[in-house]
Design a protein around this motif. Structure first.
Motif, PDB file in Angstrom:
ATOM      1  N   ILE A  39       0.873  -1.177   0.000  1.00  0.00           N
ATOM      2  CA  ILE A  39       0.000   0.000   0.000  1.00  0.00           C
ATOM      3  C   ILE A  39       0.902   1.217   0.000  1.00  0.00           C
ATOM      4  O   ILE A  39       1.662   1.443   0.940  1.00  0.00           O
ATOM      5  CB  ILE A  39      -0.917   0.036   1.235  1.00  0.00           C
ATOM      6  CG1 ILE A  39      -1.720  -1.263   1.357  1.00  0.00           C
ATOM      7  CG2 ILE A  39      -1.865   1.233   1.161  1.00  0.00           C
ATOM      8  CD1 ILE A  39      -2.520  -1.362   2.643  1.00  0.00           C
ATOM      9  N   LEU A  40       0.836   1.993  -1.065  1.00  0.00           N
ATOM     10  CA  LEU A  40       1.707   3.159  -1.203  1.00  0.00           C
ATOM     11  C   LEU A  40       0.909   4.425  -0.911  1.00  0.00           C
ATOM     12  O   LEU A  40      -0.240   4.560  -1.358  1.00  0.00           O
ATOM     13  CB  LEU A  40       2.290   3.210  -2.609  1.00  0.00           C
ATOM     14  CG  LEU A  40       3.629   3.945  -2.775  1.00  0.00           C
ATOM     15  CD1 LEU A  40       4.703   3.290  -1.914  1.00  0.00           C
ATOM     16  CD2 LEU A  40       4.064   3.953  -4.231  1.00  0.00           C
ATOM     17  N   ILE A  41       1.523   5.358  -0.183  1.00  0.00           N
ATOM     18  CA  ILE A  41       0.815   6.574   0.211  1.00  0.00           C
ATOM     19  C   ILE A  41       1.748   7.781   0.233  1.00  0.00           C
ATOM     20  O   ILE A  41       2.967   7.641   0.296  1.00  0.00           O
ATOM     21  CB  ILE A  41       0.176   6.451   1.611  1.00  0.00           C
ATOM     22  CG1 ILE A  41       1.267   6.221   2.676  1.00  0.00           C
ATOM     23  CG2 ILE A  41      -0.864   5.362   1.652  1.00  0.00           C
ATOM     24  CD1 ILE A  41       0.773   6.307   4.107  1.00  0.00           C
ATOM     25  N   TRP A  42       1.134   8.950   0.167  1.00  0.00           N
ATOM     26  CA  TRP A  42       1.788  10.185   0.599  1.00  0.00           C
ATOM     27  C   TRP A  42       1.363  10.337   2.052  1.00  0.00           C
ATOM     28  O   TRP A  42       0.182  10.517   2.360  1.00  0.00           O
ATOM     29  CB  TRP A  42       1.318  11.377  -0.238  1.00  0.00           C
ATOM     30  CG  TRP A  42       1.927  12.671   0.221  1.00  0.00           C
ATOM     31  CD1 TRP A  42       1.502  13.456   1.249  1.00  0.00           C
ATOM     32  CD2 TRP A  42       3.095  13.300  -0.311  1.00  0.00           C
ATOM     33  NE1 TRP A  42       2.320  14.545   1.393  1.00  0.00           N
ATOM     34  CE2 TRP A  42       3.313  14.477   0.446  1.00  0.00           C
ATOM     35  CE3 TRP A  42       3.982  12.989  -1.351  1.00  0.00           C
ATOM     36  CZ2 TRP A  42       4.381  15.340   0.194  1.00  0.00           C
ATOM     37  CZ3 TRP A  42       5.038  13.864  -1.593  1.00  0.00           C
ATOM     38  CH2 TRP A  42       5.230  15.018  -0.836  1.00  0.00           C
ATOM     39  N   GLY A  43       2.309  10.254   2.966  1.00  0.00           N
ATOM     40  CA  GLY A  43       1.983  10.094   4.382  1.00  0.00           C
ATOM     41  C   GLY A  43       1.364  11.281   5.077  1.00  0.00           C
ATOM     42  O   GLY A  43       2.039  11.996   5.836  1.00  0.00           O
ATOM     43  N   ASP A  44       0.083  11.507   4.870  1.00  0.00           N
ATOM     44  CA  ASP A  44      -0.663  12.487   5.658  1.00  0.00           C
ATOM     45  C   ASP A  44      -1.759  11.739   6.417  1.00  0.00           C
ATOM     46  O   ASP A  44      -1.948  10.538   6.210  1.00  0.00           O
ATOM     47  CB  ASP A  44      -1.223  13.606   4.773  1.00  0.00           C
ATOM     48  CG  ASP A  44      -2.266  13.126   3.768  1.00  0.00           C
ATOM     49  OD1 ASP A  44      -2.789  12.000   3.920  1.00  0.00           O
ATOM     50  OD2 ASP A  44      -2.569  13.871   2.823  1.00  0.00           O
ATOM     51  N   PRO A  45      -2.482  12.401   7.325  1.00  0.00           N
ATOM     52  CA  PRO A  45      -3.448  11.688   8.161  1.00  0.00           C
ATOM     53  C   PRO A  45      -4.490  10.878   7.408  1.00  0.00           C
ATOM     54  O   PRO A  45      -4.771   9.726   7.773  1.00  0.00           O
ATOM     55  CB  PRO A  45      -4.099  12.819   8.973  1.00  0.00           C
ATOM     56  CG  PRO A  45      -3.021  13.839   9.087  1.00  0.00           C
ATOM     57  CD  PRO A  45      -2.321  13.809   7.757  1.00  0.00           C
ATOM     58  N   ASP A  46      -5.080  11.444   6.361  1.00  0.00           N
ATOM     59  CA  ASP A  46      -6.113  10.722   5.613  1.00  0.00           C
ATOM     60  C   ASP A  46      -5.537   9.483   4.942  1.00  0.00           C
ATOM     61  O   ASP A  46      -6.146   8.408   4.952  1.00  0.00           O
ATOM     62  CB  ASP A  46      -6.737  11.652   4.575  1.00  0.00           C
ATOM     63  CG  ASP A  46      -8.002  11.075   3.955  1.00  0.00           C
ATOM     64  OD1 ASP A  46      -8.639  10.203   4.574  1.00  0.00           O
ATOM     65  OD2 ASP A  46      -8.362  11.506   2.838  1.00  0.00           O
ATOM     66  N   ALA A  47      -4.343   9.618   4.367  1.00  0.00           N
ATOM     67  CA  ALA A  47      -3.706   8.480   3.694  1.00  0.00           C
ATOM     68  C   ALA A  47      -3.282   7.406   4.695  1.00  0.00           C
ATOM     69  O   ALA A  47      -3.464   6.207   4.451  1.00  0.00           O
ATOM     70  CB  ALA A  47      -2.501   8.960   2.888  1.00  0.00           C
ATOM     71  N   LEU A  48      -2.721   7.821   5.820  1.00  0.00           N
ATOM     72  CA  LEU A  48      -2.287   6.863   6.841  1.00  0.00           C
ATOM     73  C   LEU A  48      -3.476   6.067   7.370  1.00  0.00           C
ATOM     74  O   LEU A  48      -3.417   4.841   7.510  1.00  0.00           O
ATOM     75  CB  LEU A  48      -1.596   7.602   7.991  1.00  0.00           C
ATOM     76  CG  LEU A  48      -0.191   8.141   7.702  1.00  0.00           C
ATOM     77  CD1 LEU A  48       0.214   9.162   8.752  1.00  0.00           C
ATOM     78  CD2 LEU A  48       0.824   6.992   7.669  1.00  0.00           C
TER      79      LEU A  48
END
Length: 353
Positions: A39-48
């Protein structure tokens, strides 16, 4: 293979599902017991929070789930969120995507980041306006939702999964941050999901995460922002210079967006040979995401929502040799043409009425 999307998306190639039950069934059908899922994300609260929810959905269905972030997570709130809620994340540089049989992208789309574009995703779940030039076997994009956390909250509820305290708290925080505590873009679905999750979350943990916002060492960047501010017709511009991480620009932009007389806020800074521009507005007859895409899309990566947006432009795209004098006046010049074109468009529309 079947493809799904949220309502409001005009891509006729993707099937519209009538219910979250159909969406969830199709999503889960992508995975097998021996799959290793990234699972790849840009680590902000919604993505985390969204990534943690996907990990819970796939628990005991696949052999492994790893959450990796492409950005440096240095904002205090996000670091505390990971620590207090024990979210298992690793840096993108620490893993090899080729070692995973399935890849999932949440709270973003491939064109949002160069590192996303390197990967062929099996599933993309997001609430940002849909971009073009990519495909995935499973796509669920719902721009009318205030947060991707809401979409994943619906998945959990449809699956009959009671979220843990940590997961519920993470999803609540994801919804709150992306809707600015329901003051900005949100939907009835966000409110319903929040209400459902509220009884499972821990308010003490949430308060600890929300209370931390800025380090003492970062106050100098706030000072620079105030010193470099310039106003042009209810628009506030400021260039901060080189920053240790772009998250401080977000903090500054959110703070300056409280100034009563201001309709637009533009905060820029230099980070790793890129010009990062954070945009804020009230969303009333304004669209920050559309502005970012039109003004900076050809120069780098840009996009966002009506009230908030972001652009990242390689310095070499601003000047061939990478040497350019960056300051607040340069930021104003970058946007001057866009606002001039916007005025001309409005005049033409008014004249045709």
């Amino acid at each position: 293979m079947l493809k799904t999307m949220g309502s409001g998306n005009g891509n006729s190639k993707r099937l519209r599902f009538r219910s979250n039950r159909e969406r969830l069934k199709t999503f889960l059908s992508l995975f097998r017991k021996d799959d290793r899922v990234l699972i790849l994300i840009w680590g902000d609260p919604d993505a985390l929070a969204s990534a943690l929810a996907v990990k819970r959905l796939l628990a005991q269905r696949v052999s492994q789930v790893v959450i990796a972030h492409v950005n440096e997570i240095r904002r205090i709130n996000n670091q505390l969120m990971i620590k207090l809620l024990r979210i298992p994340v690793v840096k993108r540089s620490q893993i090899d995507p080729k070692e995973f049989t399935k890849k999932v992208l949440v709270d973003a789309q491939p064109p949002h980041n160069a590192l996303f574009q390197e990967i062929q995703f099996d599933a993309v779940i997001d609430h940002h306006p849909e971009t073009e030039g990519w495909e995935a076997p499973y796509v669920d994009i719902r721009p009318h939702y205030g947060a991707t956390s809401t979409i994943l909250g619906e998945y959990l509820r449809t699956a009959g999964i009671k979220p843990s305290v940590a997961l519920a708290t993470a999803l609540i925080y994801g919804i709150k941050t992306d809707t600015d505590n329901f003051e900005k873009h949100c939907s009835l679905q966000d409110v319903i999901c929040f209400h459902h999750l509220f009884k499972h979350m821990n308010r003490h943990l949430l308060h600890k995460i929300e209370a931390a916002d800025i380090r003492r060492s970062e106050l100098k960047y706030v000072k620079l922002a105030l010193e470099n501010m310039k106003f042009r017709k209810h628009r506030l511009f400021t260039h901060v210079g080189r920053v240790p991480n772009p998250d401080i620009l977000v903090v500054i932009a959110d703070f300056l967006n409280h100034v009563q007389e201001v309709g637009w806020v533009f905060v820029s800074g230099e980070y790793r040979q890129r010009l990062v521009i954070i945009i804020r507005c009230d969303g009333y007859r304004k669209n920050a995401g559309r502005l970012a895409s039109k003004a900076f899309g050809a120069l780098g990566f840009a996009g966002g929502h009506r009230e908030k947006a972001r652009a990242e432009i390689p310095l070499k795209n601003l000047n061939g040799d990478g040497e350019v004098s960056l300051n607040t006046l340069f930021l104003i010049r970058l946007l001057k043409k866009h606002f001039r074109d916007l005025r001309e468009t409005r005049r033409a529309q008014n004249a045709s009425v």
